[in-house]
Structures are given as C-alpha cells and as structure tokens.
Motif scaffolding. Structure first.
Motif, PDB file in Angstrom:
ATOM      1  N   ILE A 195       1.124  39.366  59.136  1.00 42.57           N
ATOM      2  CA  ILE A 195       2.092  40.451  59.320  1.00 42.57           C
ATOM      3  C   ILE A 195       2.422  40.634  60.800  1.00 42.57           C
ATOM      4  N   ASP A 196       1.397  40.591  61.649  1.00 45.25           N
ATOM      5  CA  ASP A 196       1.628  40.709  63.092  1.00 45.25           C
ATOM      6  C   ASP A 196       2.539  39.591  63.596  1.00 45.25           C
ATOM      7  N   LYS A 197       2.270  38.366  63.150  1.00 46.83           N
ATOM      8  CA  LYS A 197       3.093  37.227  63.585  1.00 46.83           C
ATOM      9  C   LYS A 197       4.531  37.372  63.085  1.00 46.83           C
ATOM     10  N   ALA A 198       4.675  37.840  61.856  1.00 43.49           N
ATOM     11  CA  ALA A 198       6.021  38.035  61.311  1.00 43.49           C
ATOM     12  C   ALA A 198       6.773  39.104  62.100  1.00 43.49           C
ATOM     13  N   PHE A 199       6.083  40.177  62.449  1.00 46.54           N
ATOM     14  CA  PHE A 199       6.728  41.250  63.213  1.00 46.54           C
ATOM     15  C   PHE A 199       7.095  40.775  64.616  1.00 46.54           C
ATOM     16  N   ASP A 200       6.221  39.977  65.215  1.00 49.59           N
ATOM     17  CA  ASP A 200       6.529  39.411  66.539  1.00 49.59           C
ATOM     18  C   ASP A 200       7.788  38.543  66.490  1.00 49.59           C
ATOM     19  N   ALA A 201       8.028  37.932  65.313  1.00 59.37           N
ATOM     20  CA  ALA A 201       9.175  37.033  65.170  1.00 59.37           C
ATOM     21  C   ALA A 201      10.498  37.770  64.960  1.00 59.37           C
ATOM     22  N   VAL A 202      10.433  39.050  64.664  1.00 58.01           N
ATOM     23  CA  VAL A 202      11.671  39.814  64.438  1.00 58.01           C
ATOM     24  C   VAL A 202      12.517  39.755  65.700  1.00 58.01           C
ATOM     25  N   PRO A 203      13.764  39.274  65.591  1.00 56.77           N
ATOM     26  CA  PRO A 203      14.578  38.966  66.776  1.00 56.77           C
ATOM     27  C   PRO A 203      15.228  40.182  67.430  1.00 56.77           C
ATOM     28  N   ASN A 204      14.410  41.121  67.874  1.00 60.51           N
ATOM     29  CA  ASN A 204      14.962  42.309  68.517  1.00 60.51           C
ATOM     30  C   ASN A 204      13.813  43.104  69.122  1.00 60.51           C
ATOM     31  N   GLU A 205      14.017  43.681  70.273  1.00 59.60           N
ATOM     32  CA  GLU A 205      12.985  44.534  70.858  1.00 59.60           C
ATOM     33  C   GLU A 205      12.984  45.913  70.205  1.00 59.60           C
ATOM     34  N   ASN A 206      14.161  46.314  69.737  1.00 58.50           N
ATOM     35  CA  ASN A 206      14.269  47.594  69.030  1.00 58.50           C
ATOM     36  C   ASN A 206      13.947  47.336  67.558  1.00 58.50           C
ATOM     37  N   LYS A 207      12.671  47.379  67.235  1.00 56.90           N
ATOM     38  CA  LYS A 207      12.247  47.027  65.878  1.00 56.90           C
ATOM     39  C   LYS A 207      11.093  47.915  65.436  1.00 56.90           C
ATOM     40  N   VAL A 208      10.949  48.016  64.108  1.00 50.98           N
ATOM     41  CA  VAL A 208       9.909  48.858  63.521  1.00 50.98           C
ATOM     42  C   VAL A 208       9.255  48.110  62.368  1.00 50.98           C
ATOM     43  N   LEU A 209       7.934  48.152  62.331  1.00 58.78           N
ATOM     44  CA  LEU A 209       7.179  47.637  61.189  1.00 58.78           C
ATOM     45  C   LEU A 209       6.763  48.822  60.330  1.00 58.78           C
ATOM     46  N   LEU A 210       7.195  48.814  59.073  1.00 59.07           N
ATOM     47  CA  LEU A 210       6.744  49.819  58.107  1.00 59.07           C
ATOM     48  C   LEU A 210       5.691  49.155  57.217  1.00 59.07           C
ATOM     49  N   ALA A 211       4.448  49.505  57.435  1.00 55.99           N
ATOM     50  CA  ALA A 211       3.342  48.938  56.647  1.00 55.99           C
ATOM     51  C   ALA A 211       2.390  50.069  56.273  1.00 55.99           C
ATOM     52  N   PRO A 212       2.826  50.967  55.391  1.00 55.16           N
ATOM     53  CA  PRO A 212       2.016  52.160  55.078  1.00 55.16           C
ATOM     54  C   PRO A 212       0.647  51.833  54.481  1.00 55.16           C
ATOM     55  N   GLY A 213       0.537  50.686  53.803  1.00 52.10           N
ATOM     56  CA  GLY A 213      -0.735  50.321  53.186  1.00 52.10           C
ATOM     57  C   GLY A 213      -1.722  49.634  54.114  1.00 52.10           C
ATOM     58  N   TRP A 214      -1.353  49.474  55.376  1.00 53.00           N
ATOM     59  CA  TRP A 214      -2.245  48.879  56.384  1.00 53.00           C
ATOM     60  C   TRP A 214      -3.274  49.940  56.772  1.00 53.00           C
ATOM     61  N   LYS A 215      -4.519  49.718  56.423  1.00 47.82           N
ATOM     62  CA  LYS A 215      -5.568  50.699  56.701  1.00 47.82           C
ATOM     63  C   LYS A 215      -6.288  50.386  58.009  1.00 47.82           C
ATOM     64  N   VAL A 216      -6.519  51.428  58.780  1.00 49.48           N
ATOM     65  CA  VAL A 216      -7.381  51.293  59.951  1.00 49.48           C
ATOM     66  C   VAL A 216      -8.813  51.174  59.455  1.00 49.48           C
ATOM     67  N   GLN A 217      -9.507  50.149  59.899  1.00 45.96           N
ATOM     68  CA  GLN A 217     -10.877  49.910  59.452  1.00 45.96           C
ATOM     69  C   GLN A 217     -11.890  50.484  60.440  1.00 45.96           C
ATOM     70  N   SER A 239      -1.389  56.802  64.458  1.00 44.53           N
ATOM     71  CA  SER A 239      -0.388  57.825  64.119  1.00 44.53           C
ATOM     72  C   SER A 239       0.654  58.015  65.222  1.00 44.53           C
ATOM     73  N   LEU A 240       0.291  57.619  66.451  1.00 47.58           N
ATOM     74  CA  LEU A 240       1.219  57.764  67.581  1.00 47.58           C
ATOM     75  C   LEU A 240       2.164  56.574  67.725  1.00 47.58           C
ATOM     76  N   ASN A 241       1.833  55.462  67.071  1.00 45.71           N
ATOM     77  CA  ASN A 241       2.596  54.230  67.248  1.00 45.71           C
ATOM     78  C   ASN A 241       3.854  54.265  66.368  1.00 45.71           C
ATOM     79  N   LYS A 242       4.991  54.502  66.968  1.00 44.88           N
ATOM     80  CA  LYS A 242       6.247  54.605  66.217  1.00 44.88           C
ATOM     81  C   LYS A 242       6.871  53.236  65.948  1.00 44.88           C
ATOM     82  N   ASN A 247      -1.306  52.852  58.303  1.00 45.85           N
ATOM     83  CA  ASN A 247      -2.340  53.827  57.924  1.00 45.85           C
ATOM     84  C   ASN A 247      -1.729  55.118  57.387  1.00 45.85           C
ATOM     85  N   LEU A 248      -0.695  54.977  56.579  1.00 47.21           N
ATOM     86  CA  LEU A 248       0.003  56.149  56.048  1.00 47.21           C
ATOM     87  C   LEU A 248      -0.488  56.556  54.671  1.00 47.21           C
TER      88      LEU A 248
END
Length: 364
Positions: A195-217, A239-242, A247-248
């Motif tokens: 998921i991190d690699k896929a998000f890094d590949a998104v072709p824009n600096e103005n980008k958002v990853l919505l991954a509510p099921g990603w749990k902080v361990q 929670s601060l990372n927009k 972790n939603l």
C-alpha cells in the motif's frame, strides 16, 4: 406462469457484515424460501431441496473456533460432519459458492482437508471467475462428479449512495483537486508495504490515502505502561496525518459511500487471495480498480478494463497505479458502474442462482 419455489438452507453461522449472503438471501425471495441457520444443518431436521454452503469453516461456531489455534478438529466433530453430509446428500442437493481457496486464518493440512471433504459432497460449485474452476480441478482432481458454473458477484447497490464526490470530499475534509487512493476493508500487516509503495506511485504531490482499516500496531516493548503510552502516541500521530488517513476503525455501511465517492482509484492489496468483493464494490461506485494480475482478481479486472500488476514487481505496481489514475479521467468508471448495475444486479444474479439450484436438483 408462476415458478416453483424451492426450499434452500444456507448452512452458515451468521455473517451480518458480509453483504453477499445477506443480499443473496433477499434476492432469492421470488424463487425460494431461504433459511439461514447452521443449526438445522447439524440437527438434520426439516426438508430442503438445496443445502448451500459458503465457507466450510463457518458451518458451526465450534468449527470456526478452531481457526484461532493449531489444534486438529476432534474426531467426534469429523464424524458428526461426515454424518451430516451423508444425510444431506441423500435428502437434498448440496451446493457450494467458492468464495476463497482456503480459510484466511488457517490453511494447514487439517483445514485443506476440511475443504476437500466438504466439496466432495457437492453436486455443483459456483465460482466468481473461470480461474477458480481451473484451480478447483487442480486442487481436487478426484472430484470429477462436480459440475461448475461461473456466477458473478452481485453488485453493492444495497449500500446507501447519498453523496457526490464534492460532498464526500467536503465531509472527509479532502481537497477537491487531490488524487485519492482508497483501500477499503481490513488491512493485513503484510499488505502495508504494498500500500505504501502504491501510494508513493500516485502521480501527484497533492494526494490522500484513505485506508480506514489500517490499524496502528502496538510496538514490542517489555514495559507495559511504556508500550501503552507509545501506542496511544502512535495513534495520536496517525490521527494528525491528513495525507494518510489510517486507523479509523470499522466504517459503518451508511458511511461507506463517503469514502467510495471521495476516491479516484480503489486498490486491492490482496496478493494471496482468490477473490475480492471490492472489485464489484468499486465498480458499483464507478471507481477504477487496481489489483494483482492473477487468480479471479486479475481475470475480472482485465475483463473490465482495469489495470493489474505483477505481485512482487515494484515497477509493475508503479505502472498500474499510474495507469489507474489516468483511467480515472476517462469514462471507465462510468462504464464499470453501468456493467455492475446491468449485469451484476441482485435480480439477475439471484435468477442465475435459482437456475443453478434447479440444475443441481435435477443432477442429484
């Protein structure tokens, strides 16, 4: 001319969070009296034309409990299972929808054998794609008596869809011009790197990853108080990372449309699974969907014109993500939505299952 209603038993513990079974039971009402009750499978009471199995490990709560450990299924449970399968083989037609190739939580020899035994009693098996049929035959070459049919996963129009993209982004406080990548559902630890690699590949600096099921361990810290303090701190940071919304917690069905409508692309990070209902979910909401180039997932994505990547190939993933965002500017999403509404409607899929049942009864 009215159609004959048949009696169907969904031999399954309750799975209220799984829309597939909930919607299928509702969709079958014009054709069948469907009873969803695992206890009736074991009690061998009442008369049914069809016994429909979805997940062998969910035939009972006792069976499910063994997913949480490495213990073998007790001899008594095996004997009771065989007795029930023999009974229903004589009194009904047993059918099976192949959602998975083996249980997500446990796929050792014990549970692989459970799948082998249960499927051996089926007259018909429904698959979501042709790949699954080939894999089934390779897993169980001795099951030559089993018939196979591809029945697509029905759409998700049963979920509320009450927001536009603009309204959804406003609700989630996402910039209207941002590129938004969505990963929906539970996320496994070994999927986070992809998921991190896929998000890094998104072709824009103005980008958002919505991954509510990603749990902080919780980190591996011996001192309990320190471990809990660090965990709370990590959750606070998340929670601060927009830019990376994680972790939603579990997203309720009546709020799912905000996340789906806010997104441009839906990523399926599953690399070992056979299927993913998120393909159908993404198409229902008009999204471009990207996932692996294998199993049912790859077959369905390619059939619908969505991009795929080779598992373990970072360049392939990069290219697929870029392609997905290019396609999000075209009408592919709307084409996918039209396909989902027309070809994967619950009315059409339920009729396919009714015909599937009739063939099973005739064969039996």
């Amino acid at each position: 001319m009215s159609q004959k209603k048949i009696k169907v038993l969904f031999a399954n513990i309750p799975t209220p969070g799984n829309r597939f079974v909930v919607d299928l039971q509702e969709g079958l009402k014009p054709y069948a009296d469907v009873t969803w009750d695992c206890d009736l499978f074991w009690s061998k009471k009442e008369d049914f034309d069809i016994v429909h199995i979805h997940w062998p490990e969910y035939l009972s709560f006792e069976m499910e409990s063994y997913l949480l450990n490495d213990d073998p299924l007790p001899k008594e449970l095996w004997e009771e299972l065989i007795d029930c399968l023999e009974y229903w083989k004589k009194h009904a037609a047993i059918v099976y929808t192949r959602h998975v190739q083996y249980p997500h939580k446990r796929h050792d020899e014990e549970f692989l054998n459970l799948y082998r035994v249960v499927s051996s009693y089926c007259v018909n098996v429904a698959h979501f794609a042709n790949y699954s049929i080939k894999q089934f035959k390779s897993f169980y070459p001795e099951h030559t008596h089993v018939n196979h049919e591809v029945i697509p996963h029905q759409n998700y129009t049963s979920l509320p869809d009450k927001s536009t993209k603009e309204e959804a982004r406003s609700y989630l406080d996402i910039d209207s011009k941002a590129k938004v990548l969505l990963v929906f559902g539970a996320i496994k630890e070994d999927e986070k790197s992809l998921i991190d690699k896929a998000f890094d590949a998104v072709p824009n600096e103005n980008k958002v990853l919505l991954a509510p099921g990603w749990k902080v361990q919780k980190r591996r810290i011996n001192y309990i108080r320190l471990r809990e303090w660090v965990f709370k701190f990590d959750c606070w940071l998340a929670s601060l990372n927009k830019k990376k919304r994680t972790n939603l917690g579990f997203i309720q069905e009546d709020e799912a449309h905000f996340y789906l409508n806010a997104a441009d692309v839906l990523l399926i990070p599953r690399t070992n699974e056979l299927n993913s209902g998120n393909i159908t979910l993404g198409c229902t909401f008009g999204l471009v969907v990207v996932g692996k180039d294998s199993a049912d997932i790859g077959e369905i994505l390619k059939e619908t014109g969505n991009p795929v990547f080779a598992v373990g190939d970072d360049e392939s993933l990069n290219q697929a993500v870029n392609k997905a965002f290019e396609l999000s500017k075209t009408n592919l999403g709307e084409q996918s939505k039209a396909l989902a509404y027309k070809e994967w409607s619950i009315e059409k899929i339920s009729k396919m299952y009714y015909d599937f049942y009739l063939k099973s009864i005739a064969k039996d």
